[in-house]
Write a protein that holds these residues in place. Structure first.
Motif, PDB file in Angstrom:
ATOM      1  N   GLY A  49     -27.472   0.585  10.459  1.00  0.00           N
ATOM      2  CA  GLY A  49     -26.644   0.573   9.266  1.00  0.00           C
ATOM      3  C   GLY A  49     -27.437   0.508   7.976  1.00  0.00           C
ATOM      4  N   ARG A  50     -28.739   0.614   8.076  1.00  0.00           N
ATOM      5  CA  ARG A  50     -29.563   0.576   6.868  1.00  0.00           C
ATOM      6  C   ARG A  50     -29.544   1.937   6.184  1.00  0.00           C
ATOM      7  N   LYS A  51     -29.779   1.925   4.894  1.00  0.00           N
ATOM      8  CA  LYS A  51     -29.877   3.167   4.145  1.00  0.00           C
ATOM      9  C   LYS A  51     -31.177   3.871   4.505  1.00  0.00           C
ATOM     10  N   VAL A  52     -31.158   5.193   4.449  1.00  0.00           N
ATOM     11  CA  VAL A  52     -32.346   5.982   4.738  1.00  0.00           C
ATOM     12  C   VAL A  52     -33.226   5.981   3.497  1.00  0.00           C
ATOM     13  N   VAL A  53     -34.477   5.584   3.670  1.00  0.00           N
ATOM     14  CA  VAL A  53     -35.419   5.486   2.561  1.00  0.00           C
ATOM     15  C   VAL A  53     -36.495   6.543   2.759  1.00  0.00           C
ATOM     16  N   LYS A  54     -36.708   7.362   1.750  1.00  0.00           N
ATOM     17  CA  LYS A  54     -37.733   8.392   1.828  1.00  0.00           C
ATOM     18  C   LYS A  54     -39.088   7.757   1.538  1.00  0.00           C
ATOM     19  N   LEU A  55     -40.053   8.026   2.417  1.00  0.00           N
ATOM     20  CA  LEU A  55     -41.390   7.469   2.253  1.00  0.00           C
ATOM     21  C   LEU A  55     -42.158   8.264   1.213  1.00  0.00           C
ATOM     22  N   LYS A  56     -42.960   7.559   0.414  1.00  0.00           N
ATOM     23  CA  LYS A  56     -43.739   8.225  -0.625  1.00  0.00           C
ATOM     24  C   LYS A  56     -45.003   8.848  -0.051  1.00  0.00           C
ATOM     25  N   THR A  57     -45.593   8.211   0.930  1.00  0.00           N
ATOM     26  CA  THR A  57     -46.800   8.733   1.582  1.00  0.00           C
ATOM     27  C   THR A  57     -46.596   8.704   3.080  1.00  0.00           C
ATOM     28  N   ARG A  58     -47.466   9.426   3.786  1.00  0.00           N
ATOM     29  CA  ARG A  58     -47.386   9.428   5.232  1.00  0.00           C
ATOM     30  C   ARG A  58     -47.950   8.147   5.827  1.00  0.00           C
ATOM     31  N   HIS A  59     -48.879   7.518   5.120  1.00  0.00           N
ATOM     32  CA  HIS A  59     -49.556   6.331   5.612  1.00  0.00           C
ATOM     33  C   HIS A  59     -48.984   5.104   4.902  1.00  0.00           C
ATOM     34  N   VAL A  60     -48.302   4.257   5.665  1.00  0.00           N
ATOM     35  CA  VAL A  60     -47.682   3.072   5.084  1.00  0.00           C
ATOM     36  C   VAL A  60     -48.411   1.848   5.612  1.00  0.00           C
ATOM     37  N   THR A  61     -48.891   0.976   4.706  1.00  0.00           N
ATOM     38  CA  THR A  61     -49.572  -0.242   5.096  1.00  0.00           C
ATOM     39  C   THR A  61     -49.316  -1.335   4.067  1.00  0.00           C
ATOM     40  N   LYS A  62     -49.453  -2.563   4.523  1.00  0.00           N
ATOM     41  CA  LYS A  62     -49.276  -3.685   3.608  1.00  0.00           C
ATOM     42  C   LYS A  62     -50.512  -3.889   2.737  1.00  0.00           C
ATOM     43  N   HIS A  63     -51.694  -3.603   3.302  1.00  0.00           N
ATOM     44  CA  HIS A  63     -52.952  -3.795   2.586  1.00  0.00           C
ATOM     45  C   HIS A  63     -53.682  -2.447   2.494  1.00  0.00           C
ATOM     46  N   PRO A  64     -53.431  -1.659   1.469  1.00  0.00           N
ATOM     47  CA  PRO A  64     -54.095  -0.354   1.377  1.00  0.00           C
ATOM     48  C   PRO A  64     -55.600  -0.517   1.154  1.00  0.00           C
ATOM     49  N   SER A  65     -56.335   0.459   1.649  1.00  0.00           N
ATOM     50  CA  SER A  65     -57.789   0.420   1.533  1.00  0.00           C
ATOM     51  C   SER A  65     -58.219   0.651   0.086  1.00  0.00           C
ATOM     52  N   VAL A  66     -59.230  -0.088  -0.328  1.00  0.00           N
ATOM     53  CA  VAL A  66     -59.774   0.074  -1.673  1.00  0.00           C
ATOM     54  C   VAL A  66     -60.520   1.392  -1.773  1.00  0.00           C
ATOM     55  N   GLN A  67     -61.145   1.799  -0.687  1.00  0.00           N
ATOM     56  CA  GLN A  67     -61.944   3.020  -0.681  1.00  0.00           C
ATOM     57  C   GLN A  67     -61.105   4.274  -0.459  1.00  0.00           C
ATOM     58  N   GLY A  68     -59.858   4.121  -0.059  1.00  0.00           N
ATOM     59  CA  GLY A  68     -59.014   5.275   0.220  1.00  0.00           C
ATOM     60  C   GLY A  68     -58.829   5.453   1.712  1.00  0.00           C
ATOM     61  N   THR A  69     -57.875   6.290   2.088  1.00  0.00           N
ATOM     62  CA  THR A  69     -57.619   6.512   3.507  1.00  0.00           C
ATOM     63  C   THR A  69     -58.620   7.489   4.076  1.00  0.00           C
ATOM     64  N   TRP A  70     -58.943   7.323   5.349  1.00  0.00           N
ATOM     65  CA  TRP A  70     -59.914   8.169   6.017  1.00  0.00           C
ATOM     66  C   TRP A  70     -59.265   9.468   6.423  1.00  0.00           C
ATOM     67  N   THR A  71     -59.965  10.586   6.236  1.00  0.00           N
ATOM     68  CA  THR A  71     -59.505  11.901   6.673  1.00  0.00           C
ATOM     69  C   THR A  71     -60.608  12.594   7.414  1.00  0.00           C
ATOM     70  N   THR A  72     -60.259  13.634   8.191  1.00  0.00           N
ATOM     71  CA  THR A  72     -61.261  14.384   8.940  1.00  0.00           C
ATOM     72  C   THR A  72     -62.060  15.310   8.029  1.00  0.00           C
ATOM     73  N   ALA A  73     -61.533  15.624   6.866  1.00  0.00           N
ATOM     74  CA  ALA A  73     -62.190  16.532   5.948  1.00  0.00           C
ATOM     75  C   ALA A  73     -63.133  15.777   4.994  1.00  0.00           C
ATOM     76  N   LEU A  74     -63.545  14.599   5.373  1.00  0.00           N
ATOM     77  CA  LEU A  74     -64.412  13.784   4.526  1.00  0.00           C
ATOM     78  C   LEU A  74     -65.828  14.343   4.528  1.00  0.00           C
ATOM     79  N   LYS A  75     -66.369  14.625   3.364  1.00  0.00           N
ATOM     80  CA  LYS A  75     -67.717  15.199   3.263  1.00  0.00           C
ATOM     81  C   LYS A  75     -68.652  14.124   2.737  1.00  0.00           C
ATOM     82  N   LEU A  76     -69.716  13.902   3.462  1.00  0.00           N
ATOM     83  CA  LEU A  76     -70.685  12.903   3.059  1.00  0.00           C
ATOM     84  C   LEU A  76     -71.904  13.531   2.420  1.00  0.00           C
TER      85      LEU A  76
END
Length: 141
Positions: free
Chosen positions: A114-141
């Protein structure tokens, strides 16, 4: 669905029209002949019972915690209206549906929280987001 042992759906209203063709799956029985060339098979007819005659009584028996009400509204398409404990309501149109589809929608409404449908802003939802950013496979070092 039950939250801490309490079912969230309080009331289900089945609204239909006694005249319109879109309420046929809810309202009355429809006769369908078997396909075939044999006269015996053509004479035998299969009764496809409507939702209110076949599935609704068993749905009421299996869900005693739920108040199921039928409502006659002339000139409107059939719909299921669900009222939840958190004061929300959902309406599902069941226009031109078979009795099995209507039962499936009623079961889905019963199992919903019975809850309302809430659209997510991002695909990755966490309580403590990373300071450095989320990890991706396209990361170039």
């Amino acid at each position: 669905m039950a939250l801490r042992g309490v079912w969230q759906l309080k009331k289900l209203i089945v609204s239909y029209c006694d005249w319109g063709g879109s309420s046929r799956g809810i309202r009355k029985s429809v006769w369908h002949p078997y396909l075939g060339y044999c006269s015996r098979l053509v004479a035998i007819k299969k009764l496809k019972r409507a939702f209110m005659e076949s599935q609704l009584p068993s749905f009421k028996e299996t869900n005693p915690q739920l108040e199921v009400v039928t409502e006659l509204i002339r000139g409107q398409h059939p719909h299921l209206k669900a009222f939840y404990r958190n004061k929300n309501e959902r309406v599902v149109c069941v226009k031109n549906m078979t009795p099995e589809d209507v039962l499936q929608h009623a079961t889905r409404l019963r199992n919903a929280m019975g809850r309302k449908v809430v659209k997510l802003k991002t695909r990755h939802v966490t309580k403590h987001p990373s300071v450095q950013g989320t990890w991706t496979t396209a990361l170039k070092l």
